[in-house]
Design an enzyme around this catalytic site. Structure first.
Site, PDB file in Angstrom:
ATOM      1  N   SER A 106       0.829  -1.207   0.000  1.00  0.00           N
ATOM      2  CA  SER A 106       0.000   0.000   0.000  1.00  0.00           C
ATOM      3  C   SER A 106       0.867   1.263   0.000  1.00  0.00           C
ATOM      4  O   SER A 106       1.649   1.474  -0.916  1.00  0.00           O
ATOM      5  CB  SER A 106      -0.981  -0.048   1.176  1.00  0.00           C
ATOM      6  OG  SER A 106      -1.971   0.920   1.023  1.00  0.00           O
ATOM      7  N   ASP A 203      -9.930  -4.388  -4.833  1.00  0.00           N
ATOM      8  CA  ASP A 203      -9.364  -3.449  -3.865  1.00  0.00           C
ATOM      9  C   ASP A 203     -10.289  -2.235  -3.748  1.00  0.00           C
ATOM     10  O   ASP A 203     -10.492  -1.513  -4.722  1.00  0.00           O
ATOM     11  CB  ASP A 203      -7.966  -3.008  -4.342  1.00  0.00           C
ATOM     12  CG  ASP A 203      -7.190  -2.234  -3.290  1.00  0.00           C
ATOM     13  OD1 ASP A 203      -7.825  -1.506  -2.500  1.00  0.00           O
ATOM     14  OD2 ASP A 203      -5.950  -2.360  -3.268  1.00  0.00           O
ATOM     15  N   HIS A 233      -7.748  -5.326  -0.796  1.00  0.00           N
ATOM     16  CA  HIS A 233      -6.620  -4.433  -0.543  1.00  0.00           C
ATOM     17  C   HIS A 233      -5.534  -5.086   0.319  1.00  0.00           C
ATOM     18  O   HIS A 233      -4.352  -4.930   0.064  1.00  0.00           O
ATOM     19  CB  HIS A 233      -7.100  -3.142   0.121  1.00  0.00           C
ATOM     20  CG  HIS A 233      -5.999  -2.146   0.328  1.00  0.00           C
ATOM     21  ND1 HIS A 233      -5.333  -1.550  -0.722  1.00  0.00           N
ATOM     22  CD2 HIS A 233      -5.408  -1.668   1.451  1.00  0.00           C
ATOM     23  CE1 HIS A 233      -4.400  -0.739  -0.250  1.00  0.00           C
ATOM     24  NE2 HIS A 233      -4.426  -0.791   1.066  1.00  0.00           N
TER      25      HIS A 233
END
Length: 259
Positions: A106, A203, A233
């Site tokens: 991320s 996601d 995600h």
């Protein structure tokens, strides 16, 4: 079967900066460095699984907590993208030896890009997981102008999230302005190492096309984007972790047979 001992937490003392907590496994080169996501820490499933994998292969591995996160000193509210980039560069400069495969999750994927630009000689390869390059800034800039005006008057932007108990994350306008200085998707990215970008098409936090944009921007010719149709995600399901491990294994193979 040799019993493998889990790493212990160490603290890196930095002059005039908060101490950084990290766990390290010694081993062969290239090493692997894991960069967690925003407000995350080194105790997550992916970080743990990668340690086990690197130990079994006999390669070095380091995971750490950013300033203000996990067991590191400092307050997260004082953190900026620049603060956390500095943390990553400190890790590369002081805590590991030789070339590293950077694995960024991320926001860690964004920091991975910044580190690869700043320390090309230390970056053997990059593996992005649900990479959030420029993400806070991109989302903010797509808000209607009146919403942005309101945020600027208040001085803060409250974003709903499923990933913490509060149910929201608050960003100050200072944080966003600072983050803007670190955006990478606006121009070609001077990175020439192998790049692997894994992203889930389900996601809900960072759209998978961010990984596609990043793939287009990096100058490297050796770039693969791997999309998981049902991937979320977090990318922490058993099959997700298998894919991440397989990807790193393949890169280690590639990097060690080049020699």
């Amino acid at each position: 079967q040799r019993v493998r001992h889990k790493s212990t937490v160490h603290y890196a003392t930095r002059p005039d900066l908060p101490k950084l907590a990290y766990r390290k496994v010694k081993g062969k080169s290239p090493g692997v460095v894991f960069l967690p996501g925003f407000a995350s820490n080194m105790g997550g499933k992916k970080a743990e699984a990668l340690e086990e994998f690197c130990q079994s292969l006999g390669h070095s591995y380091l995971r750490f907590d950013y300033t203000g996160c996990g067991s590191s000193e400092g307050e997260i509210v004082d953190g900026t993208v620049g603060t956390w980039k500095r943390d990553v560069l400190y890790v590369l400069d002081e805590l590991v030896e030789g070339p590293q495969i950077l694995v960024g999750s991320s926001m860690g994927g964004w920091l991975m890009c910044l580190a690869a630009i700043a320390r090309p000689e230390r970056t053997a390869a990059m593996v992005g997981i649900s990479t959030a390059a420029d993400h806070f800034v991109t989302v903010y800039n797509t808000l209607p102008i009146e919403v942005r005006k309101e945020i600027e008057e208040k001085g803060q932007w409250v974003v709903p999230t499923k990933h913490n108990e509060e149910g929201s994350i608050t960003f100050t306008t200072e944080f966003l302005k600072e983050a803007e200085q670190h955006c990478v998707l606006q121009s070609p990215i001077p990175v020439t190492c192998p790049v692997r970008l894994i992203h889930g098409m389900k996601d809900q936090d960072v759209p998978w096309h961010v990984s596609m944009q990043l793939a287009e921007r990096v100058l490297s010719n050796d770039v693969d984007v791997i999309l998981r149709k049902h991937g979320q995600h977090r990318m922490a399901e058993k099959e997700d972790i298998k894919l991440i491990v397989y990807t790193i294994d393949d890169l280690i193979d590639k990097l060690t047979t080049l020699v």
